[in-house]
Design a protein around this motif. Structure first.
Motif, PDB file in Angstrom:
ATOM      1  N   GLY A   1       8.364   4.017 -11.659  1.00 21.15           N
ATOM      2  CA  GLY A   1       9.326   5.102 -11.755  1.00 21.15           C
ATOM      3  C   GLY A   1       9.779   5.633 -10.408  1.00 21.15           C
ATOM      4  N   LEU A   2       9.669   4.805  -9.360  1.00 15.68           N
ATOM      5  CA  LEU A   2       9.963   5.258  -7.997  1.00 15.68           C
ATOM      6  C   LEU A   2      11.379   4.938  -7.536  1.00 15.68           C
ATOM      7  CD1 LEU A   2       6.648   4.168  -6.199  1.00 15.68           C
ATOM      8  CD2 LEU A   2       7.259   6.447  -7.030  1.00 15.68           C
ATOM      9  N   VAL A   3      12.109   4.104  -8.280  1.00 20.24           N
ATOM     10  CA  VAL A   3      13.434   3.671  -7.846  1.00 20.24           C
ATOM     11  C   VAL A   3      14.514   4.511  -8.520  1.00 20.24           C
ATOM     12  CG1 VAL A   3      15.070   1.758  -7.692  1.00 20.24           C
ATOM     13  CG2 VAL A   3      12.619   1.327  -7.418  1.00 20.24           C
ATOM     14  N   ASP A   4      15.389   5.059  -7.713  1.00 13.41           N
ATOM     15  CA  ASP A   4      16.516   5.854  -8.197  1.00 13.41           C
ATOM     16  C   ASP A   4      17.332   5.023  -9.187  1.00 13.41           C
ATOM     17  OD1 ASP A   4      18.820   7.335  -8.545  1.00 13.41           O
ATOM     18  OD2 ASP A   4      19.270   7.543  -6.406  1.00 13.41           O
ATOM     19  N   PRO A   5      17.484   5.451 -10.428  1.00 20.89           N
ATOM     20  CA  PRO A   5      18.238   4.653 -11.416  1.00 20.89           C
ATOM     21  C   PRO A   5      19.721   4.532 -11.087  1.00 20.89           C
ATOM     22  CG  PRO A   5      17.658   6.811 -12.323  1.00 20.89           C
ATOM     23  CD  PRO A   5      16.908   6.675 -11.029  1.00 20.89           C
ATOM     24  N   GLU A   6      20.236   5.372 -10.204  1.00 20.59           N
ATOM     25  CA  GLU A   6      21.639   5.275  -9.809  1.00 20.59           C
ATOM     26  C   GLU A   6      21.857   4.252  -8.695  1.00 20.59           C
ATOM     27  OE1 GLU A   6      22.894   9.226  -8.828  1.00 20.59           O
ATOM     28  OE2 GLU A   6      22.849   9.924 -10.910  1.00 20.59           O
ATOM     29  N   SER A   7      20.795   3.548  -8.276  1.00 21.43           N
ATOM     30  CA  SER A   7      20.883   2.583  -7.173  1.00 21.43           C
ATOM     31  C   SER A   7      21.910   1.491  -7.425  1.00 21.43           C
ATOM     32  CB  SER A   7      19.510   1.944  -6.933  1.00 21.43           C
ATOM     33  OG  SER A   7      18.577   2.889  -6.452  1.00 21.43           O
ATOM     34  N   THR A   8      22.092   1.109  -8.682  1.00 19.30           N
ATOM     35  CA  THR A   8      23.001  -0.004  -8.982  1.00 19.30           C
ATOM     36  C   THR A   8      24.471   0.393  -8.916  1.00 19.30           C
ATOM     37  OG1 THR A   8      22.861   0.462 -11.350  1.00 19.30           O
ATOM     38  CG2 THR A   8      21.295  -1.136 -10.444  1.00 19.30           C
ATOM     39  N   THR A   9      24.757   1.682  -8.917  1.00 18.55           N
ATOM     40  CA  THR A   9      26.155   2.129  -8.972  1.00 18.55           C
ATOM     41  C   THR A   9      26.592   2.950  -7.763  1.00 18.55           C
ATOM     42  OG1 THR A   9      25.486   4.081 -10.261  1.00 18.55           O
ATOM     43  CG2 THR A   9      26.198   2.132 -11.483  1.00 18.55           C
ATOM     44  N   GLN A  10      25.659   3.491  -6.992  1.00 21.13           N
ATOM     45  CA  GLN A  10      26.047   4.374  -5.888  1.00 21.13           C
ATOM     46  C   GLN A  10      26.387   3.585  -4.636  1.00 21.13           C
ATOM     47  OE1 GLN A  10      22.657   6.909  -5.156  1.00 21.13           O
ATOM     48  NE2 GLN A  10      21.404   5.261  -4.354  1.00 21.13           N
ATOM     49  N   ASN A  11      27.140   4.224  -3.733  1.00 23.23           N
ATOM     50  CA  ASN A  11      27.419   3.610  -2.437  1.00 23.23           C
ATOM     51  C   ASN A  11      26.554   4.267  -1.360  1.00 23.23           C
ATOM     52  OD1 ASN A  11      28.620   6.098  -1.844  1.00 23.23           O
ATOM     53  ND2 ASN A  11      30.694   5.347  -2.141  1.00 23.23           N
ATOM     54  N   TYR A  12      26.714   3.797  -0.138  1.00 26.95           N
ATOM     55  CA  TYR A  12      25.877   4.292   0.967  1.00 26.95           C
ATOM     56  C   TYR A  12      26.061   5.794   1.163  1.00 26.95           C
ATOM     57  CZ  TYR A  12      23.930   4.887   5.650  1.00 26.95           C
ATOM     58  OH  TYR A  12      23.196   5.327   6.734  1.00 26.95           O
ATOM     59  N   ASP A  13      27.304   6.260   1.126  1.00 26.80           N
ATOM     60  CA  ASP A  13      27.571   7.678   1.374  1.00 26.80           C
ATOM     61  C   ASP A  13      26.880   8.571   0.341  1.00 26.80           C
ATOM     62  OD1 ASP A  13      29.096   7.057   3.565  1.00 26.80           O
ATOM     63  OD2 ASP A  13      31.013   7.130   2.489  1.00 26.80           O
ATOM     64  N   THR A  14      26.929   8.157  -0.914  1.00 28.81           N
ATOM     65  CA  THR A  14      26.260   8.932  -1.966  1.00 28.81           C
ATOM     66  C   THR A  14      24.755   8.970  -1.727  1.00 28.81           C
ATOM     67  OG1 THR A  14      27.961   8.314  -3.568  1.00 28.81           O
ATOM     68  CG2 THR A  14      25.879   9.120  -4.455  1.00 28.81           C
ATOM     69  N   MET A  15      24.208   7.815  -1.388  1.00 30.61           N
ATOM     70  CA  MET A  15      22.774   7.747  -1.109  1.00 30.61           C
ATOM     71  C   MET A  15      22.408   8.603   0.104  1.00 30.61           C
ATOM     72  SD  MET A  15      20.537   4.546   0.230  1.00 30.61           S
ATOM     73  CE  MET A  15      21.426   4.795   1.780  1.00 30.61           C
ATOM     74  N   PHE A  16      23.231   8.566   1.155  1.00 28.88           N
ATOM     75  CA  PHE A  16      22.962   9.341   2.369  1.00 28.88           C
ATOM     76  C   PHE A  16      22.872  10.831   2.043  1.00 28.88           C
ATOM     77  CE2 PHE A  16      24.067  11.535   6.305  1.00 28.88           C
ATOM     78  CZ  PHE A  16      23.301  10.859   7.243  1.00 28.88           C
ATOM     79  N   THR A  17      23.761  11.292   1.172  1.00 22.59           N
ATOM     80  CA  THR A  17      23.730  12.702   0.760  1.00 22.59           C
ATOM     81  C   THR A  17      22.409  13.049   0.099  1.00 22.59           C
ATOM     82  OG1 THR A  17      26.133  12.730   0.470  1.00 22.59           O
ATOM     83  CG2 THR A  17      24.885  14.446  -0.654  1.00 22.59           C
ATOM     84  N   LYS A  18      21.860  12.112  -0.666  1.00 21.56           N
ATOM     85  CA  LYS A  18      20.567  12.359  -1.305  1.00 21.56           C
ATOM     86  C   LYS A  18      19.461  12.514  -0.262  1.00 21.56           C
ATOM     87  CE  LYS A  18      21.695  10.089  -5.684  1.00 21.56           C
ATOM     88  NZ  LYS A  18      21.392   8.992  -6.626  1.00 21.56           N
TER      89      LYS A  18
ATOM     90  N   ASP B   1       0.817  -1.219   0.000  1.00 19.88           N
ATOM     91  CA  ASP B   1       0.000   0.000   0.000  1.00 19.88           C
ATOM     92  C   ASP B   1       0.851   1.270   0.000  1.00 19.88           C
ATOM     93  OD1 ASP B   1      -2.325  -1.478   0.045  1.00 19.88           O
ATOM     94  OD2 ASP B   1      -2.587  -1.343   2.220  1.00 19.88           O
ATOM     95  N   LEU B   2       2.136   1.118   0.292  1.00 17.29           N
ATOM     96  CA  LEU B   2       3.024   2.273   0.269  1.00 17.29           C
ATOM     97  C   LEU B   2       3.278   2.774  -1.153  1.00 17.29           C
ATOM     98  CD1 LEU B   2       5.704   1.201   2.915  1.00 17.29           C
ATOM     99  CD2 LEU B   2       4.207   3.214   3.079  1.00 17.29           C
ATOM    100  N   LEU B   3       3.173   1.889  -2.146  1.00 18.11           N
ATOM    101  CA  LEU B   3       3.570   2.259  -3.511  1.00 18.11           C
ATOM    102  C   LEU B   3       2.742   3.410  -4.089  1.00 18.11           C
ATOM    103  CD1 LEU B   3       4.370  -1.258  -5.003  1.00 18.11           C
ATOM    104  CD2 LEU B   3       5.978   0.547  -4.378  1.00 18.11           C
ATOM    105  N   PRO B   4       1.412   3.337  -4.062  1.00 15.77           N
ATOM    106  CA  PRO B   4       0.666   4.487  -4.606  1.00 15.77           C
ATOM    107  C   PRO B   4       0.872   5.756  -3.795  1.00 15.77           C
ATOM    108  CG  PRO B   4      -0.819   2.891  -3.574  1.00 15.77           C
ATOM    109  CD  PRO B   4       0.515   2.232  -3.677  1.00 15.77           C
ATOM    110  N   ILE B   5       1.124   5.598  -2.512  1.00 17.13           N
ATOM    111  CA  ILE B   5       1.382   6.773  -1.664  1.00 17.13           C
ATOM    112  C   ILE B   5       2.698   7.427  -2.062  1.00 17.13           C
ATOM    113  CG2 ILE B   5       1.881   7.510   0.702  1.00 17.13           C
ATOM    114  CD1 ILE B   5      -0.048   5.293   1.637  1.00 17.13           C
ATOM    115  N   LEU B   6       3.737   6.618  -2.231  1.00 20.38           N
ATOM    116  CA  LEU B   6       5.033   7.159  -2.653  1.00 20.38           C
ATOM    117  C   LEU B   6       4.938   7.762  -4.054  1.00 20.38           C
ATOM    118  CD1 LEU B   6       7.428   4.328  -1.376  1.00 20.38           C
ATOM    119  CD2 LEU B   6       7.146   6.619  -0.413  1.00 20.38           C
TER     120      LEU B   6
END
Length: 587
Positions: free
Chosen positions: A287-304, A201-206
């Motif tokens: 279209g809810l998943v960051d396309p950079e998910s496969t290449t980024q590390n935790y620190d990059t994601m944390f900055t986002k 149920d989170l998907l339509p909300i997001l």
């Protein structure tokens, strides 16, 4: 009321520990490398300044400890801590293996209990500190944990971490659980606080939140989910996290429910892990998943997260830590847990036998007596306040960051509020100088659980529990969250009141190591699971997702998956047996 209940629980736990201590296996009379170290208490002062090497598998800092914690250690022990951190040095186990081969891992060692500790003992790299134990003033409060850790060993080779006198059936966590579905609450509020029955149920909300706020203030795109690969091991780490919302945690290739009521193979069609993968896949199709998910590390994601570019967080210590700044919460912005009505969030019970990591004295330590005194101090009230993990809530030095008020209750000083909430406060020179964050203990290990109660104040060591602190945290964000969460004063308060948390009793279980055959099979299999899992998340459609799942199951079964799973299932059941036993003994 919550603090009263907690304090009462601690009293019960303390009595249990005390009764066990009366028949402790550790008496100081057993054979010991340190038996000629004298008797009585440790010296009150140490004349010669020494620098000890601390090999620390948890440290995120390499070099000599500086700042306010360094000054406390220097003043008390005339000792400096040179942190050797494999996390910083890189190379994984290379640094560890190199130093072990040289016969000197460190003067003070922080490592995992179980196989690693046993190898160090067998290799003669760890000192039997039994001769110092009867001189310790503070560690014997946790005799049960010290006994259990050294059970079957001819001496006292290690000291436990994350110890507590809280009953093991009580959560070890603070006002926030370790896991949970956290969303940008202000955007959720804009939608009218829609009901969330299940994970899906989170998907339509997001999707609605992302559509309303497609771009962050920095001009970058906003996504419902942003993932990373850094922590992948037996499987895709991110896909395990939603399973914890339903009471599961991993044991190798198995998922085990906190109460022992269910065990799953992670690759089964109906497993919580595959459910998470489908959730991510459906999110990506929207279209809810960051396309950079496969290449980024935790620190990059944390900055986002800091920049407001992500809408959902698996953990409070991710979304809240990054985004819930005083400035944002004052404006009503922040991450808060939603009431997902079918959730039973996994919670780690207090470990009466201690956590995964241990402290040990190196066999060739320059001054083992002083290191033993330092270890003992870490179990003291002062040690509990000033030492802890870098993600914990240690209150810091009394007189600098906190003090006891006129009513006898602990409260943060003005400096403490700034230092603990921002980390950037400048520490006075007489306390060590530098910024507060730079002076935090680089050991990065909690020795006494922050939720444990200081007998002098009657309140937990963690300042987040203090009424005086909680009163200062009221802001537009927390007020709105509480108003729409049945008046809950904290996330944990809501979960406990609504029976939405499942505590796994702290049983002190240590997993046996993989056999060489299991290790070989596991390494081949987990690589396939991780690879296929990421492919499934980004599959073109449901048909490709199902085909990839079929391929994964066939591929790993051909590599011996069932054999490794059986090994992991045995461990999961043994872990539950330990939880049941400790709950019966101390609960």
């Amino acid at each position: 009321m919550k603090l009263t209940r907690l304090a009462a629980g601690v009293a019960v736990g303390s009595l249990a520990v005390a009764s066990l201590a009366g028949c402790s296996l550790i008496t100081g009379e057993q054979p010991s490398d340190a038996q000629d170290s004298g008797s009585g208490s440790f010296p009150e002062a140490w004349e010669e300044t020494i620098t000890i090497d601390v090999f620390d598998g948890l440290a995120n800092y390499m070099g000599v400890q500086s700042g306010w914690f360094a000054k406390i250690v220097k003043d008390k022990f005339n000792m400096e801590l040179n942190i050797i951190a494999p996390n910083v040095a890189g190379g994984g186990d290379t640094l560890y293996n190199t130093r072990v081969s040289a016969g000197d891992l460190g003067d003070l060692i922080i490592t995992d209990k179980g196989e690693k500790l046993d190898e160090l003992i067998e290799g003669g790299l760890v000192l039997d500190a039994g001769g110092y134990y009867d001189r310790m003033e503070h560690a014997p409060r946790f005799d049960a944990a010290v006994d259990k850790l050294n059970e079957g060993k001819d001496g006292v080779y290690a000291f436990p971490t994350s110890v507590s006198s809280i009953p093991p059936t009580e959560s070890s966590e603070g006002l926030e659980p370790t896991f949970g579905p956290y969303v940008r609450w202000d955007y959720y509020a804009e939608l009218g606080y829609p009901e969330v029955g299940t994970l899906e149920d989170l998907l339509p909300i997001l999707a609605d939140m992302q559509a309303a706020h497609p771009t962050a203030e920095n001009g970058q795109p906003v996504y419902g989910l942003s993932l990373f690969k850094d922590w992948d091991g037996n499987f895709m780490n991110n896909a395990k996290q939603p399973a914890t919302f339903y009471g599961y945690d991993e044991m190798g290739f198995a998922l085990a429910k906190a109460d022992g009521s269910d065990y799953q193979s992670i690759i089964d069609d109906d497993s919580a892990y595959v459910r998470s993968l489908r959730f991510f896949h459906e999110a990506n199709e929207l279209g809810l998943v960051d396309p950079e998910s496969t290449t980024q590390n935790y620190d990059t994601m944390f900055t986002k997260y800091q920049n407001g570019q992500v809408l959902f967080s698996f953990w409070p210590w991710l979304g809240q830590s990054a985004f819930n700044t005083p400035e944002n919460t004052a404006e009503g912005r922040g991450f808060g847990m939603v009431n997902m009505q079918d959730q039973q969030i996994f919670s780690y019970g207090a470990e009466i036998y201690g956590g995964k990591q241990v402290l040990a004295i190196g066999a060739d330590a320059e001054d083992p007596e002083r290191i033993a005194a330092f270890i003992d101090w870490l179990y003291s009230t002062e040690g509990a306040y000033v030492n802890g993990s870098q993600t914990g809530a240690a209150a810091g030095p009394q007189g600098l960051t906190w003090e006891v008020g006129a009513d006898g209750e602990p409260e943060l000083t003005e400096f403490g509020m700034e230092a603990l909430l921002t980390g950037e406060a400048a520490v006075p020179e007489e306390w060590g100088g530098g910024t507060y964050r730079d002076g935090v203990s680089a050991l990065n290990v909690t020795v006494v659980l922050p939720a444990d109660v200081d007998p002098d104040t009657g309140f937990p060591y963690s300042y987040t529990f203090w009424p005086s602190f909680q009163e200062t945290q009221s802001n537009p964000f927390t007020e709105d969250w509480s108003a729409h969460m049945d008046g809950a004063t904290s996330t944990m308060d809501f979960l406990e009141t609504h029976d939405q948390i499942l505590v796994a009793p702290g049983g002190g279980y240590t997993s046996p190591p993989d056999t060489s055959e299991i290790e070989t099979l596991r390494n081949q299999i987990k690589a396939q699971i991780v690879q296929y899992s990421w492919q499934m998340v980004f599959a073109r459609d449901d048909a490709e997702f199902d085909a990839l799942l079929d391929d994964l199951q066939t591929t790993v079964e051909g590599l011996g998956y069932d054999k490794v799973l059986a090994f992991d299932m045995e461990k999961a059941e043994a872990q539950n047996d330990a939880r049941v036993a400790v709950a019966e003994q101390f609960g």
